[in-house]
Scaffold this motif. Structure first.
Motif, short mmCIF file in Angstrom:
data_model
loop_
_atom_site.label_atom_id
_atom_site.label_comp_id
_atom_site.label_asym_id
_atom_site.label_seq_id
_atom_site.Cartn_x
_atom_site.Cartn_y
_atom_site.Cartn_z
N LYS A 169 -6.08 17.14 -2.35
CA LYS A 169 -6.22 16.09 -1.40
C LYS A 169 -7.56 15.43 -1.76
O LYS A 169 -7.62 14.10 -1.64
N ARG A 170 -8.49 15.92 -2.50
CA ARG A 170 -9.71 15.41 -2.84
C ARG A 170 -9.60 14.47 -4.12
O ARG A 170 -10.01 13.55 -3.98
N TYR A 171 -8.76 14.72 -4.86
CA TYR A 171 -8.04 14.09 -6.14
C TYR A 171 -7.93 12.65 -5.46
O TYR A 171 -8.11 11.42 -5.74
N PHE A 172 -6.78 12.66 -4.59
CA PHE A 172 -6.26 11.57 -3.90
C PHE A 172 -7.06 10.88 -2.91
O PHE A 172 -6.97 9.65 -2.82
N LYS A 173 -8.20 11.49 -2.60
CA LYS A 173 -9.36 10.61 -1.81
C LYS A 173 -9.93 9.70 -2.64
O LYS A 173 -10.21 8.39 -2.41
N TYR A 174 -10.20 10.27 -3.89
CA TYR A 174 -10.85 9.40 -5.03
C TYR A 174 -9.90 8.09 -5.36
O TYR A 174 -10.13 7.15 -5.45
N LEU A 175 -8.59 8.58 -5.71
CA LEU A 175 -7.85 7.57 -6.10
C LEU A 175 -7.32 6.45 -5.15
O LEU A 175 -7.28 5.31 -5.56
N LEU A 176 -7.05 6.89 -3.88
CA LEU A 176 -6.82 6.26 -2.76
C LEU A 176 -8.10 5.21 -2.58
O LEU A 176 -7.89 4.03 -1.93
N HIS A 177 -9.41 5.73 -2.69
CA HIS A 177 -10.45 4.80 -2.63
C HIS A 177 -10.24 3.48 -3.56
O HIS A 177 -10.44 2.32 -3.18
N ARG A 178 -9.98 3.81 -4.81
CA ARG A 178 -9.79 2.79 -5.87
C ARG A 178 -8.39 1.82 -5.43
O ARG A 178 -8.62 0.83 -5.67
N TYR A 179 -7.46 2.65 -5.03
CA TYR A 179 -6.26 1.61 -4.69
C TYR A 179 -6.60 0.88 -3.49
O TYR A 179 -6.20 -0.34 -3.49
N ASP A 180 -7.46 1.31 -2.41
CA ASP A 180 -7.82 0.54 -1.39
C ASP A 180 -8.55 -0.82 -1.81
O ASP A 180 -8.25 -1.87 -1.66
N VAL A 181 -9.75 -0.54 -2.83
CA VAL A 181 -10.30 -1.64 -3.21
C VAL A 181 -9.72 -2.68 -4.08
O VAL A 181 -9.90 -3.63 -3.95
N ALA A 182 -8.70 -2.02 -4.96
CA ALA A 182 -8.19 -2.79 -5.88
C ALA A 182 -6.98 -3.51 -5.96
O ALA A 182 -6.42 -4.55 -6.18
N ASN A 183 -6.19 -3.05 -4.83
CA ASN A 183 -4.73 -3.25 -4.45
C ASN A 183 -4.48 -3.65 -3.26
O ASN A 183 -3.72 -4.52 -2.76
#
Length: 421
Positions: A122-136
């Motif tokens: 979940k910690r990895y996806f916290k970071y990935l979804l942070h990027r998804y949120d900002v960029a997409n």
């Protein structure tokens, strides 16, 4: 911008098919969001405190301010679940809208709660979804208020490294971002000390003058104590002349002004932010050299005094004053900025809204040096403050660089542009 160290790269890459992700390591999987997460069904829980998402973090709200009838409509989000704010994406492009909850709370039914549908870190996806949120994610949605549902994001493509790599990337980012955040906090503390230093410079100059050996006398003001013996104390009604010149039908001829933490600024009417009245007829004229005071809600208003550099108009709720050339206007500005800093004029308040009546303000006596000394004090404050502001600006640039570096590091690690294991 700070540059990333020369981290190694993976041996081979493939195109993810998503522009915001770019190329990813060959052995990483492309997975639809709906195969990684499921939308949690609405579940009420009156035993939990109310919460919300704030800049990518799930936080508690003041439970006592939420009516029970409203709380009854809220849904549960538990530690380890993801919370998505899907509302009004076009109103706020800065806030982070996806967070991994570390607490158990209930939140607005308008939010989306996600649970892991597969074995993942979940910690990895916290970071990935942070990027998804900002960029997409902020490019999605429909309607005037640009609101999304789970269906809008369900088919979004994400990347999923092998579980061990997810865990390693999460550990790497936890360590690096913690160090960056601590560095930012240190610099923010340094900025706070610099701002405090600037306030002390102003305070000492407008209450004690520049001669440390000058004889002193009682100021008659409990929050100043003593002032130089040769200074006068003059009632404000002899310093500030009240103006009330409404613009009427001439409103289109004026710039719209606003009193802010930065002082009096021009508002951008071409790209307006906030609410405006249908007509500005009751707004009052402000000329260069005029003072604008907010004499109501003084305790709650961050800054209640400004000296205008512009010809414009401002809401009639404020009080506009003119002063003569017998006084250095910037000395008066510095004195009342000092008075406003810790709301030192509390003894003048009346009523529930902490209002300073104009006649009460008019009777208050401002300590005044001779005019030439006022000018010398202003010059001293300007020069000393400029050095402090330059130091603050440097710290702010350093903080911005650290934040940009953090974002680059997260993006590079979660999309495999660098190899951290």
């Amino acid at each position: 911008m700070m540059q990333l160290p020369q981290y190694p790269r993976y041996e081979s890459y493939k195109d993810s098919g998503e522009g915001w992700i770019g190329k990813v390591p060959e052995h990483w999987d492309d997975r639809k969001l709906k195969h990684l997460f499921i939308e949690k069904k609405h579940r009420a829980n009156m035993d939990l405190n109310c919460g919300a998402i704030s800049f990518g973090e799930v936080v508690e709200k003041d439970d006592e301010r939420i009516p029970l009838s409203t709380k009854a409509s809220y849904q549960e989000v538990l530690a380890g679940e993801f919370l998505v704010n899907p509302l009004n994406l076009n109103y706020d492009l800065k806030s982070l809208r996806i967070g991994l909850s570390d607490i158990n709370v209930v939140v607005s039914a308008g939010y989306i709660v996600l649970r892991a549908a597969a074995e993942l870190d979940k910690r990895y996806f916290k970071y990935l979804l942070h990027r998804y949120d900002v960029a997409n994610m902020k490019l999605l949605g429909s309607g005037v208020r640009q609101t999304i549902s789970f269906n809008h994001i369900a088919n979004s493509i994400l990347v999923a490294p092998p579980l061990e790599e997810q865990q390693a990337i999460a550990r790497f980012l936890d360590d690096k971002t913690d160090k960056i955040d601590r560095a930012v906090k240190i610099k923010e503390g340094q900025i706070a000390l610099l701002r405090e230093r600037k306030q002390i410079i102003i305070q000492e100059a407008v209450t004690q003058g520049l001669n440390p050996d000058a004889p002193m006398k009682d100021s008659g003001i409990d929050w100043i104590n003593q002032i130089p013996a040769h200074w006068d104390r003059l009632a404000n009604k002899f310093i500030f002349r009240l103006k009330k010149d409404t613009v009427g039908k001439r409103a289109p001829e004026y710039d719209l002004l606003s009193l802010t933490l930065r002082g009096i600024i021009k508002r951008d009417m071409e790209n307006p932010e906030g609410k405006f009245p249908a007509e500005f007829d009751t707004y009052q004229e402000v000329l260069p050299g005029d003072f604008v005071f907010c004499h109501f809600d003084v305790e709650e208003t961050p800054r209640t005094v400004g000296l205008s550099e512009f010809r414009g108009m401002i809401t009639g709720a404020y009080t506009v004053y003119h002063t003569s050339d017998e006084f250095d206007r910037r000395f008066l500005l510095y004195f009342y900025l000092f008075a406003d800093a810790d709301k030192k004029l509390r003894s003048l308040y009346k009523g529930l809204r902490n209002t300073i009546p104009k006649d009460v303000f008019g009777r208050f006596k401002t300590p005044l040096p001779p005019l030439e000394e006022q000018r010398e004090i202003v010059k001293h404050i300007d020069e000393s403050s400029a050095k402090v502001e330059a130091a603050i600006e440097l710290k702010e640039r350093q903080i911005e660089a650290l934040k940009e570096y953090k974002d680059t590091l997260i993006n590079s690690a979660v999309t495999g542009k660098i190899k951290v294991i």
